[in-house]
Design a protein around this motif. Sequence first.
Motif, PDB file in Angstrom:
ATOM      1  N   LEU A 188      87.049  61.765 113.012  1.00  0.00           N
ATOM      2  CA  LEU A 188      86.226  62.497 111.330  1.00  0.00           C
ATOM      3  C   LEU A 188      85.393  63.788 112.031  1.00  0.00           C
ATOM      4  O   LEU A 188      85.344  64.843 111.073  1.00  0.00           O
ATOM      5  CB  LEU A 188      84.547  61.989 111.339  1.00  0.00           C
TER       6      LEU A 188
ATOM      7  N   THR B 241      90.057  56.907 114.104  1.00  0.00           N
ATOM      8  CA  THR B 241      90.132  58.004 112.549  1.00  0.00           C
ATOM      9  C   THR B 241      88.338  58.781 113.297  1.00  0.00           C
ATOM     10  O   THR B 241      88.455  59.917 112.787  1.00  0.00           O
ATOM     11  CB  THR B 241      89.747  57.001 111.468  1.00  0.00           C
TER      12      THR B 241
ATOM     13  N   LEU C 134      87.838  63.169 107.372  1.00  0.00           N
ATOM     14  CA  LEU C 134      87.904  61.863 107.191  1.00  0.00           C
ATOM     15  C   LEU C 134      89.464  61.786 105.798  1.00  0.00           C
ATOM     16  O   LEU C 134      89.769  60.927 106.065  1.00  0.00           O
ATOM     17  CB  LEU C 134      86.830  60.756 106.347  1.00  0.00           C
TER      18      LEU C 134
ATOM     19  N   THR D 172      84.939  55.008 106.204  1.00  0.00           N
ATOM     20  CA  THR D 172      84.296  55.523 107.138  1.00  0.00           C
ATOM     21  C   THR D 172      82.816  55.851 106.541  1.00  0.00           C
ATOM     22  O   THR D 172      81.477  56.170 107.675  1.00  0.00           O
ATOM     23  CB  THR D 172      84.582  56.643 108.380  1.00  0.00           C
TER      24      THR D 172
ATOM     25  N   SER E 169      90.478  55.254 107.471  1.00  0.00           N
ATOM     26  CA  SER E 169      88.957  56.013 107.457  1.00  0.00           C
ATOM     27  C   SER E 169      88.299  56.664 105.679  1.00  0.00           C
ATOM     28  O   SER E 169      87.313  57.193 106.421  1.00  0.00           O
ATOM     29  CB  SER E 169      90.427  57.615 107.380  1.00  0.00           C
TER      30      SER E 169
END
Lengths: 307, 403
Positions: free
Chosen positions: B211, B207, B216, B55, B52
């Motif tokens: 977001l 994930t 995140l 990202t 996460s």
Amino acid sequence: MGLEFLQLSLAPLLIGVLAAVACALPGNFLVLRRQALIGDAISHVVLPGIIAAFLLTGTVSAWPMMIGAAGAAVISVALIELVRRLGRVEPGAAMGLVFTTMFAGGVLLLEQSDTSGVHLDVEHALYGNLESLIWIDAEGWGSLLDTGALAGLPPQVARLAIVLAGLVAFLWLFWRPLAISTFDPGFAQSVGIRNGPLGFALVTATAVAAVAAFDAVGSIIVIAMFVCPPAAARLMTNRLGRQVAWSVGFAVVSAVLGYVLAGYGPLWLGAANSVSAAGMIATVSGLILAAACVLGPQRKRTGEAAA
Amino acid sequence: MQWSDFLAALTFQAGYNSALVALGALLLGLAAGGTGTFVFLRKRALVSDAVSHATLPGVGLAFLLMVALGGEGRWLPGLILGSALSAALGLVLVQAMVSRTRLSEDAAIGAVLSVFFGLGIVLLTVIQTMASGRQAGLESFLLGSTAGMLRSEAVTIAVAAAVAALLLFAFRRPMTLVAFDPGYAAARGTAVNRVDLGIMGLALIVTVIGLKVVGLILIVAMLIIPPVIARFWTDRVDAMVLIAAAVGGVSGWVGTAISASAADMPTGPIIVLVAFGLFVLSLLLSPARGVLASALRYRRFQERVHRRQGLLAMARAEPIHDRLTLRVLRRAGLIRADGVATEAGRAAVAAAALDEARWAHVRRTDPGDPVLERYDGLTALDDLLTRDQLSDIDRAMPGPGIA
């Protein structure tokens, strides 16, 4: 160059280096003990701690906030143990559960309370504000010897220096028992070393380092410095002493290079503004780790031929 | 918080957009809870934390790229795609570090998490200095925000979450097999590595969808907390997936409703705190693993021990001083307030003494008898042997056995 460097860059550089080294030192033992993510968890729960301290005292001052942060760190470690034991939950999941919940609580507290008058926000907590820690009293290189001007240094410098000295003393005093209990807990127990209290002391040292560094540089650098320099150092050597030395070197290089790249890199590329120094320091430490993963002489596990 | 607003949000009556957001969060929670169960059973809860955090650079790069191509940088599907690519890179790097170097998984997770996040912050500061970036609001990806979400974004999230839930349903069998017994799965010819990758791939999808809603930093809680809760209520994998999905769905739904009906209630943290509330309830109330249940079990065991020891002491005509023993006996109606045995008490004393004498006899005459394995000082021989066996023992015993 000289004066501008002294006023604008010396203090942040110094703080960055001190914070990086303070985190990298205990990080060595965390990486070897497979507890690298304790640093991650602690730096998340620091947020509710400082916000609670702010709500209780009503001021943004360093000591109550550091005490609040340290308190939150201790509470989180206790909560993780509690969830693990009472619920028989796997340690990784227990940790993830506790730190996300405490972080969520911190964000909610922050949103609910009236903090509009003070500079306290989540972004600040995450990536700090290294660039703003300037030394405006400096008037030339001579100021380094002038106590009046030195008193104008950001207080984080002195605080981090004290914490770093404390950490060095802790590691120096407990070096042998820490090393033995890290590599062979069974043997450590048989020669009378108390693994439990020692492990707790290490976690406490970690929390102190995290809280002191967090105040100055935000939580990203803290997490990165707990893991990246020690992990890279681990790939360089098989001796604990040398590993710690390598990790300190990597931490210093990350901090200096990261700060310089963030401050001057965009100018070299023709852009007008600098980028986040905290983020850049973490990035540089990651690049060092990547290089060590590819080139480090001891990157393989024992028994595998180093290609 | 207004109750009417909360009820309206809960029943999808608070306007079309809020209804879409609530539905999206519900579907997201379903997919996250179900996926998280497999992640949890493979003990890789914290790998999803690395995913996460990884990202963020993808979000930044996708934004920069879309702006460079002359487009609108905030287009959600583009940002999701970018974040998925960088998260996948982070996942691959964690795997590579663990398999190619001597570093352990926790160090690899910590390194990827912090470095990718740091790089993401660098990119965010770059974007903030750009003219088109000032209004980008990419910071909302850190903590999630459903306030002011565009209708198209809510639709994207709802559809993507539904797709993730379908994928989860389609691949539930191989994932269950690997999660439950990887050795057996490998022996049967299942590609464990590939299934593991699939599990983490699903976690990655959840994930990146989450977001915008949860952010995140906290999305990992949606993958971790529901399976932990579900584990309290069942020992079966299939039931655990369903319970975790339901818990995730309820947290997402109720969390968005609370967040929509009061000021200063950030969506992501509220969803996480709702899930945590359910966790605390489960920790206390679960019948098999809960704190209350085990306290009750302990208490009952303690009472059985005190009752038995009290009866044996009475059989030997010894005075009883222990308060708990006296209370247990008195409450069972075996002794009177002054400590003298009642009618029922005398019978129970006799039965306990007889039972103890039988045990002693078996131990003396037949030390190899398997029934002796069951001796714990509480179980009566009556419960273990047949009536014939008991009368054999009674006949062989020297005295009448009753004091």
